[in-house]
Scaffold this motif. Structure first.
Motif, PDB file in Angstrom:
ATOM      1  N   ARG A 304       0.806  -1.221   0.000  1.00  0.00           N
ATOM      2  CA  ARG A 304       0.000   0.000   0.000  1.00  0.00           C
ATOM      3  C   ARG A 304       0.837   1.268   0.000  1.00  0.00           C
ATOM      4  O   ARG A 304       1.733   1.418   0.822  1.00  0.00           O
ATOM      5  CB  ARG A 304      -0.848   0.063   1.275  1.00  0.00           C
ATOM      6  N   GLN A 306      -0.596   4.264   0.680  1.00  0.00           N
ATOM      7  CA  GLN A 306      -1.122   5.197   1.674  1.00  0.00           C
ATOM      8  C   GLN A 306      -0.346   5.156   2.979  1.00  0.00           C
ATOM      9  O   GLN A 306       0.073   6.180   3.498  1.00  0.00           O
ATOM     10  CB  GLN A 306      -2.598   4.885   1.953  1.00  0.00           C
ATOM     11  N   ARG A 320       1.558  -0.210  -8.834  1.00  0.00           N
ATOM     12  CA  ARG A 320       1.917   0.621  -7.700  1.00  0.00           C
ATOM     13  C   ARG A 320       2.286  -0.225  -6.476  1.00  0.00           C
ATOM     14  O   ARG A 320       2.083   0.191  -5.334  1.00  0.00           O
ATOM     15  CB  ARG A 320       0.751   1.557  -7.312  1.00  0.00           C
TER      16      ARG A 320
ATOM     17  N   ARG B 304      -7.636   4.981  -5.621  1.00  0.00           N
ATOM     18  CA  ARG B 304      -6.535   5.033  -4.654  1.00  0.00           C
ATOM     19  C   ARG B 304      -6.965   5.557  -3.293  1.00  0.00           C
ATOM     20  O   ARG B 304      -7.575   6.619  -3.202  1.00  0.00           O
ATOM     21  CB  ARG B 304      -5.468   5.986  -5.156  1.00  0.00           C
ATOM     22  N   GLN B 306      -4.608   6.494  -1.035  1.00  0.00           N
ATOM     23  CA  GLN B 306      -3.639   7.484  -0.578  1.00  0.00           C
ATOM     24  C   GLN B 306      -4.100   8.907  -0.832  1.00  0.00           C
ATOM     25  O   GLN B 306      -4.102   9.741   0.056  1.00  0.00           O
ATOM     26  CB  GLN B 306      -2.302   7.252  -1.269  1.00  0.00           C
ATOM     27  N   GLY B 311      -6.802   6.297 -10.537  1.00  0.00           N
ATOM     28  CA  GLY B 311      -5.569   5.650 -10.946  1.00  0.00           C
ATOM     29  C   GLY B 311      -5.313   5.936 -12.418  1.00  0.00           C
ATOM     30  O   GLY B 311      -6.059   6.667 -13.074  1.00  0.00           O
TER      31      GLY B 311
END
Lengths: 640, 640
Positions: A304, A306, A320, B304, B306, B311
């Motif tokens: 992840r 985040q 990612r 996402r 975050q 994306g």
């Protein structure tokens, strides 16, 4: 030998199945890793010092020593001190390895600037506690004060083990800092832990290097305190810093992947030195589940962005993929400790995989730029980061020279410089080789016998590993070699002219060895398709290609007329082939039709059609990708 | 009719292919959406007010008005004012819809508290500008001041359109705030934009409601300024707040998904009212690419966690799909504006999909808890959030009563209360029905003719939509019905006893309609398998099941003896069946063997084997999942 103590190792446990061999005993003299070490020495260390000075992170210590306005002029994030300490650690190992006089003088100069900033009671941090700054220990969740001290201790440990008689003063600085930690966080002190584990393993090692068990007790106290919600809750939950479940009760690594690995490494140190079988078993169980369900094929950990954290079981998206370089290094630290404790070859398997496919992926070929994260899939070409600017983004599409959070370059540097310490071990009966590279291993057994072997190999590009005995002894001793888990079939061992098949695990030859005796381990280096567990949803219907311990990737610069490798489908009907040192796979190119809506109803899958056949396409070793400008890249390849 | 102006609509463009019908013209009288509206009115609005008071977000206005210590006692994040405004907007629509006297009095009480906090020059924000606070406009990236004002204007617009003659003063407050924005950010003012778009669409609507084009010009200025890097760079890049590429040049939505949609909605408002075909074409192109490549099968947008962001193309992982509720609402806002401008049924298709599968998924059946994000895959059972605590985490495993960032509950409430305004439109020749629900549509054409139709249907659970004409006129007019894009085959239209097949798009019947004439649209409601584009890596080898506009899910509470739905593989050889109102799919259950390492070399895929056949398994409508306690859930199902 160049004056480095035989115990020049990062981890020196009180007991364990295997004893580590260090920089005084293992020399890497050629091949893949020797080249990496030489780039690290010639380019990376200087690059790091340049950026540490340029960003003002060393100067922060000068400010703290009173040569400037500390709160006003201080630069960098709250953990920037730790980068200076990791740089010191890297230099210490490198000095131990090469005895570089210039480096010795740079090392001492930085130590002096650090030492000057230490407060009279031993506290040392440039971000907290002075007039105009937040009070000491006022932000255990995010302040990283104990984390920074941990790296200071690790630098001192590296120095003490490589130059036991040095008069630079680093060990004394570290001791005062460690004493301050014990006084502040002891049984009667602040009942807290650091948001970022690191102090635990550092204190344990510091106890080993100083012989003072107070530090070990403090480390154990930190480990016991964690997992009970002492840290404030944060948006991502207390699992972010492993304060959700006590270490003894957890079943798998979770939360921030670097923190999880550092904490576990410290827990192993404590468990081993205090003979705490329950704690050791708990970490071992967590490691096993983490490797079985939460680790990328590269060995990378943490999926992840985040929270730089592990995902749930089986959540391993190549898109990612975070796979932070430092998490890979933390994973090597943990697996090495477990290997020393238990001797199981699976730990060395993961170390090998992670070194080749995460740790060595981070630095560029020239050693002056780095991946912070190591994705397994790049969809867009991306842009070249500004070589003259610290990168804001962990998701930089190519390697960047520096980061605002720049933990990875210094972590890579200290690992590369100490790499010899992860190659071989000894027990009372002989030597164990865990990693294969060209070099020498010398060791004096507990009974006084001097053993020496020389290894010659082009591994990982050739499967022949020749181990020649260079010592003579009338009594038998054991030479153990690891057969990697990926060498499912085709591995052989040749001893004394006789070749026999061997399988994954440890193969041990016990005999009276004579100077000149040779053992040849052959590992099958034909490239192979690798299939994921059906529970890893993100790569369903895909294969990876591996060769030996190396994961390969398709990179668009290798495919003429194709900008995105996402158009390729690999034909698994034909095994990958090795031609002139390059791995080729047969691919078709598909160009799906665009639609207004990307989901289709109807009896037939919206298959892209058979596509056009391409010539065989050359793959790149994953660690070497992105060295030829912007490109798209895939590790997991959809099949035709 | 209960005294609501016919123009009681959220969007009232100066021109466009279609004219919206509002709360004065469309009544929802039964079925799926009537029930949602009634829960919204009876439970959600009160729930929101309770939490706004409890968290102190309304009280912040009292503090700002001088009744307390503002910097010290203020609570909530920098955008908490906007939740109060969205609550006002929701109440305004609800009062327009139901004329609830109690709500009217609560509305006025909150307006008074807001009004009292406004500063003499019109500035209004409880977080900035007063003694002890940061200066006004000192943090355009994160301060959300213009964003908050935008929601204030939208509340005033809703009120002015539903109660044009109200004397509550909200319109005047909004006008002073809007004037302050124009004075501060006009051509000679601060050359900046807000980190979170919203003021653009709000100012455009405010120009429409006040007839003052200064506000439209200011909105256009904000849109033109964006995309040139006026905002400081942030870790995720300036695409986070769409300050990377000018709106006219961008090809796809990117960055924070709510921001991207709000900005685009504002750009359409401006383009339409200033007759700017280039700007409109740019947004239309972005929308088309976003829907074709960056939208979940639910209509959800943003993959996402975050940065709550889109994306890259094709990056649509069901795992931890972000699909923020507010991004869905923003997408509806954007698609509705494009529908009014162009009339293409694809916009209404996306609105339908998003309303059923995102907007209606967020609130629980009782209207007192909400999903902030709407994942398409839940792997672990999770825990019930504390009903008495604001949730820290967007990733709560079940719906939570409130969030520290609580944008979604108020956004859902204002959307549900104004839902009638998204159902039907008119042009000079007649009516267009875009969404199917039980209710009435009345409209006076430009030429003075009064048209009325009554719709009776159990859609989306039955495919028959009966439209009865309840007005009489000697001249012909057109009745247009949307045939959804998913109704690829089997849809029919029956007019005057004659049935004919119809396909996706708009079907228009122009005739002289008599009271009692009936048109029956039949939409094929058999459940169906849906296949993803081959480029969506994350769902390769999977199918979804849809029925009409509804996306279905497998939820573990429906599968006896199975804790994780990840063990199920769906047999696509047998189409999903509808039995007693439930959709059944045939599944096998597989239990892959555990291994130390989850990647396997060898000729065969590590297939989990055939598994055991289960009885048919019942699916749940995705919007209704997680109403029966902790469970695991999948939308995308691996096939056998």
């Amino acid at each position: 030998m160049i004056g480095t103590a035989p115990t020049a190792v990062p981890v020196l446990a009180a007991r364990g199945r295997l004893r580590p061999l260090g920089l005084g005993e293992v020399r890497i003299t050629g091949g893949f890793w020797a080249e990496r070490q030489s780039v690290n020495a010639a380019a990376t260390l200087g690059h790091i010092q340049h950026w540490l000075e340029r960003e003002g992170w060393i100067r922060n210590f000068d400010l703290a020593a009173g040569q400037g306005d500390l709160p006003g002029e201080r630069r960098g994030r709250e953990f920037s001190d730790s980068e200076v300490y990791k740089f010191l650690e890297a230099m210490a190992w490198e000095i131990g390895r090469t005895d570089d006089a210039g480096l010795e003088s740079r090392f001492r100069a930085v130590v002096r600037r650090v030492a000057d900033a230490q407060e009279p009671d031993g506290y040392l941090n440039t971000k907290f506690g002075r007039p105009g700054q937040e009070p000491r220990w006022s932000d255990l969740e995010w302040g990283h004060e104990l984390y920074c001290i941990g790296h200071l201790l690790q630098a001192a440990v590296a120095r003490a083990r490589t130059r036991p008689d040095a008069d630079d003063g680093l060990l004394a600085v570290a001791r005062r800092a460690a004493d301050n930690v014990c006084a502040t966080f002891g049984p009667d002190g602040i009942d807290g832990v650091c948001g970022h584990p690191e102090i635990e393993t550092a204190l344990a090692e510091f106890a080993r290097v100083t012989g003072d068990d107070r530090y070990l007790a403090q480390a154990a106290l930190f480990v016991d305190r964690r997992g009970h919600g002492r840290l404030r809750d944060v948006e991502w939950g207390r699992e972010y810093f492993q304060d959700d479940i006590p270490v003894r009760e957890a079943t798998v690594l979770r939360g921030h992947a670097v923190r999880a690995n550092y904490l576990s490494a410290g827990a192993v140190d404590i468990a081993v030195d205090t003979d705490d079988a329950g704690l050791l078993a708990a970490v071992r169980r967590q490691w096993r589940n983490t490797v079985a369900r939460r680790t990328y094929v590269t060995g990378g950990q943490g999926s992840r962005h985040q929270d730089e954290a592990f995902g749930d079981d089986w959540v391993l998206p190549p898109d990612r993929a975070y796979s932070e370089t430092c998490a890979g290094i933390g994973s090597v630290m943990l697996a090495w400790r477990l290997l020393l404790a238990h001797g199981d070859p699976g730990y060395a398997d993961l170390i090998e995989r992670t070194l080749f496919n995460v740790v060595s992926t981070s630095p560029s070929a020239d050693g002056r730029s780095f991946f912070y994260t190591n994705t397994l899939h790049r969809r867009e070409l991306g842009t070249v980061p500004d070589a003259d600017r610290a990168s804001l983004r962990a998701a930089a599409s190519l390697r960047a020279p520096w980061f605002e959070v720049s933990c990875c370059p210094t972590n890579v540097a200290r690992t590369m410089a100490s790499l010899a310490a992860y190659v071989a071990t000894a027990d009372d009966d002989g030597l164990q080789l865990h990693q294969y590279l060209t070099g020498t291993v010398e060791h004096r057994l507990a009974d006084g016998r001097d053993l020496c072997v020389t290894v010659a190999t082009d591994y990982p590009h050739d499967g022949h590993v020749r181990v020649r005995v260079d010592s003579d002894d009338d009594r038998p001793w054991s030479l153990s070699l690891r057969v990697p888990g990926w060498a499912v079939e085709g591995a052989t061992l040749t001893v004394d002219g006789t070749t026999r098949p061997v399988g994954p695990g440890v193969v041990t030859e016990r005999r009276t060895w004579r100077r000149g005796d040779e053992v040849v381990l052959f590992l099958p280096m034909a490239p192979r398709f690798t299939y994921p567990d059906a529970r890893i949803d993100a790569v369903r219907g895909c294969v990876a290609v591996e060769r030996g311990p190396l994961v390969l990737a398709l990179e668009s610069v290798d495919v003429p007329d194709v900008e995105t490798v996402d158009e390729l489908r690999v034909d698994t009907g034909q095994p990958p082939r090795l031609v002139d040192g390059r791995v080729l796979v047969r691919c078709r190119r598909v160009r799906p039709q665009d639609h207004d809506w990307p989901y289709r109803t109807g009896g037939a899958e919206s298959a892209p059609g058979a596509g056009e056949e391409l010539d065989e396409v050359a793959m790149v070793e994953y660690h070497a990708w992105a060295n030829r400008g912007p490109s798209t890249m895939r590790v997991w390849l959809p099949t035709t």
